[in-house]
Design an enzyme around this catalytic site. Structure first.
Site, PDB file in Angstrom:
ATOM      1  N   TRP A 184      36.142  54.662  37.971  1.00 26.32           N
ATOM      2  CA  TRP A 184      35.727  54.993  39.463  1.00 26.32           C
ATOM      3  C   TRP A 184      35.884  56.255  39.937  1.00 26.32           C
ATOM      4  O   TRP A 184      34.910  56.720  40.717  1.00 26.32           O
ATOM      5  CB  TRP A 184      36.255  53.827  40.214  1.00 26.32           C
ATOM      6  N   ASP A 220      39.898  55.680  47.604  1.00 24.19           N
ATOM      7  CA  ASP A 220      39.056  54.163  47.279  1.00 24.19           C
ATOM      8  C   ASP A 220      40.254  53.161  46.967  1.00 24.19           C
ATOM      9  O   ASP A 220      40.673  53.105  45.980  1.00 24.19           O
ATOM     10  CB  ASP A 220      38.428  54.436  46.108  1.00 24.19           C
ATOM     11  N   LYS A 235      35.951  42.671  45.942  1.00 26.54           N
ATOM     12  CA  LYS A 235      37.128  42.449  45.150  1.00 26.54           C
ATOM     13  C   LYS A 235      38.275  41.702  45.906  1.00 26.54           C
ATOM     14  O   LYS A 235      38.718  40.876  45.237  1.00 26.54           O
ATOM     15  CB  LYS A 235      38.041  43.968  44.715  1.00 26.54           C
TER      16      LYS A 235
HETATM   17  C1  LIG Z   1      34.116  47.727  42.003  1.00 27.79           C
HETATM   18  C2  LIG Z   1      34.683  49.107  42.292  1.00 27.79           C
HETATM   19  C3  LIG Z   1      33.782  50.285  42.769  1.00 27.79           C
HETATM   20  C4  LIG Z   1      32.289  49.778  42.557  1.00 27.79           C
HETATM   21  O1  LIG Z   1      31.939  48.995  43.755  1.00 27.79           O
HETATM   22  P1  LIG Z   1      30.355  48.860  44.243  1.00 27.79           P
HETATM   23  O2  LIG Z   1      30.538  48.176  45.486  1.00 27.79           O
HETATM   24  O3  LIG Z   1      29.939  47.954  43.225  1.00 27.79           O
HETATM   25  O4  LIG Z   1      29.768  50.046  44.069  1.00 27.79           O
HETATM   26  C5  LIG Z   1      34.265  51.313  43.046  1.00 27.79           C
HETATM   27  N1  LIG Z   1      35.599  51.398  43.011  1.00 27.79           N
HETATM   28  C6  LIG Z   1      36.362  50.703  42.664  1.00 27.79           C
HETATM   29  C7  LIG Z   1      37.984  50.907  42.585  1.00 27.79           C
HETATM   30  C8  LIG Z   1      36.009  49.430  42.401  1.00 27.79           C
HETATM   31  O5  LIG Z   1      37.004  48.528  41.808  1.00 27.79           O
END
Ligand SMILES: *Cc1c(COP(=O)(O)O)cnc(C)c1O
Length: 360
Positions: free
Chosen positions: A101, A171, A195
């Site tokens: 990511w 993030d 998540k």
């Molecule tokens: C799942 C995830 C993403 C991507 O998320 P989307 O909403 O599908 O774009 C980005 N960063 C992390 C840390 C993730 O776990």
């Protein structure tokens, strides 16, 4: 009705209580005579839902008044572009690449400016967090970017990087609300909610007000400017209204559970059960350096792909689902987010013990 123990990395398990409440309110939300899905986002009823959700999140995270909370769409991945478009005033940013990511975010930012990869753990399949105490931070960097919990690899920063005064952007998709955070250490904290908070389709951005300006990269679409959404309190256009409503319910559930300190204790206790087992098992091994272990995502392997597959299959038959590891890592991964009860992890470990005995 039978519910399984769902170890999915995302979309992931939600508190049963929240789902039950949403079910009870499905046809008639608090006497409105309609579902939250059916109501105007400009209505008084909905305004109360989104305002309460924001306030509860502010309470939980202790968000200072000089930060805006935005409920946006496009998932975490949309932020990979939105961040450089809005924050790259000098056209330079530093990225710490600790997994897929972070790598995707870095690659996306490279489209908009000079995105420097200042550290990486790719040399060991992202199984650790690099030492970030004295990195070569660029003098003209607009921000330093991290992915705080690496969902795929199961690593988490135990200490934030020394950004040498530069704005930190994080993030936190897979560790959102899993423990207390000091918001003042960040310029931007963002995460997709699927998540640890709610249904896919909502991304929450917590951003310091001075970073919200009209000075964005030329051509940045209106919808991708933080200012657009900040000025309109996340109601510039129709927001992901039902998703925000569920997030709000999860915030209330977290408050009832005792807030983020209590969540941290709960998550540490849960993760310890699994890591302690992995550390003494002859068959199952954790793949992450102990000092970098995530409380949320726990990857492990047997070292034998056929045995891994057998385990995943038999676990699913026993009611422990979505344990297959990410396709790039193989093996298994148990995601044990806030809503995973302790007994889910205890029962999983009991199942692993039994599997180990039967397959020794
Ligand atoms: C799942 C995830 C993403 C991507 O998320 P989307 O909403 O599908 O774009 C980005 N960063 C992390 C840390 C993730 O776990």
């Amino acid at each position: 009705m039978s519910r399984v123990y769902n170890f999915s990395a995302g979309p992931a398990v939600l508190p049963e209580e929240v789902l039950q409440e949403a079910a009870d309110e499905m046809l008639d939300y608090q006497g409105s005579g309609m579902s939250v899905m059916e109501m105007s986002h400009r209505s008084k009823v909905y305004d109360n839902i989104i305002k309460t959700a924001e306030q509860d999140l502010r309470d939980l995270m202790n968000i200072p008044d000089n930060y805006k909370v935005l409920f946006l769409q496009g998932g975490a991945s949309q932020q990979f572009a939105m961040i450089p478009m809005n924050l790259m005033k000098n056209g330079v940013a530093d990225y710490i690449v600790t997994g897929q990511w972070a790598k995707k975010a870095w690659q996306e930012a490279s489209k908009y400016g000079k995105a420097n990869k200042i550290a990486s753990s790719e040399d060991k399949t992202f199984s650790y967090i690099p030492d970030c105490s004295d990195l070569p931070i660029s003098e003209d960097a607009d921000y330093v970017y991290i992915c705080e919990n690496n969902t795929i690899y199961g690593t988490k920063y135990k200490e934030l990087p020394n950004t040498k005064g530069k704005t930190l952007v994080a993030d936190v998709s897979s560790c959102f609300l899993s423990e207390p955070v000091d918001v003042t250490k960040y310029g931007v904290i963002y995460g997709g909610v699927q998540k640890n908070i709610g249904p896919a389709g909502v991304v929450i951005v917590i951003i310091r007000e001075d970073l919200i300006t009209e000075d964005v990269l030329p051509g940045t679409p209106t919808m991708l400017q933080y200012k657009t959404h900040a000025d309109a309190d996340s109601l510039y256009n129709t927001p992901p209204a039902y998703g925000i409503y569920i997030c709000g319910k999860v915030f209330q559930w977290l408050k009832k559970m005792g807030g983020l300190e209590a969540m941290k204790k709960h998550n540490e206790e849960k993760a310890k059960i699994l890591y302690d087992f992995l550390d003494q098992s002859e068959m199952f091994k954790g793949t992450v350096e102990p000092a970098s272990r995530s409380l949320m995502n726990v990857p492990f392997v047997t070292g034998d792909a056929d045995l891994d597959a057998k385990f995943v299959k038999e676990a699913a038959e026993a009611g422990f689902v979505n344990l297959k590891g990410h396709r790039t890592v193989g093996g298994m991964r148990a995601s044990i987010y806030n809503a995973m009860p302790i007994e889910g992890v205890e029962k999983l470990v009991a199942f692993m013990k039994k599997f180990e005995e039967e397959n020794a």
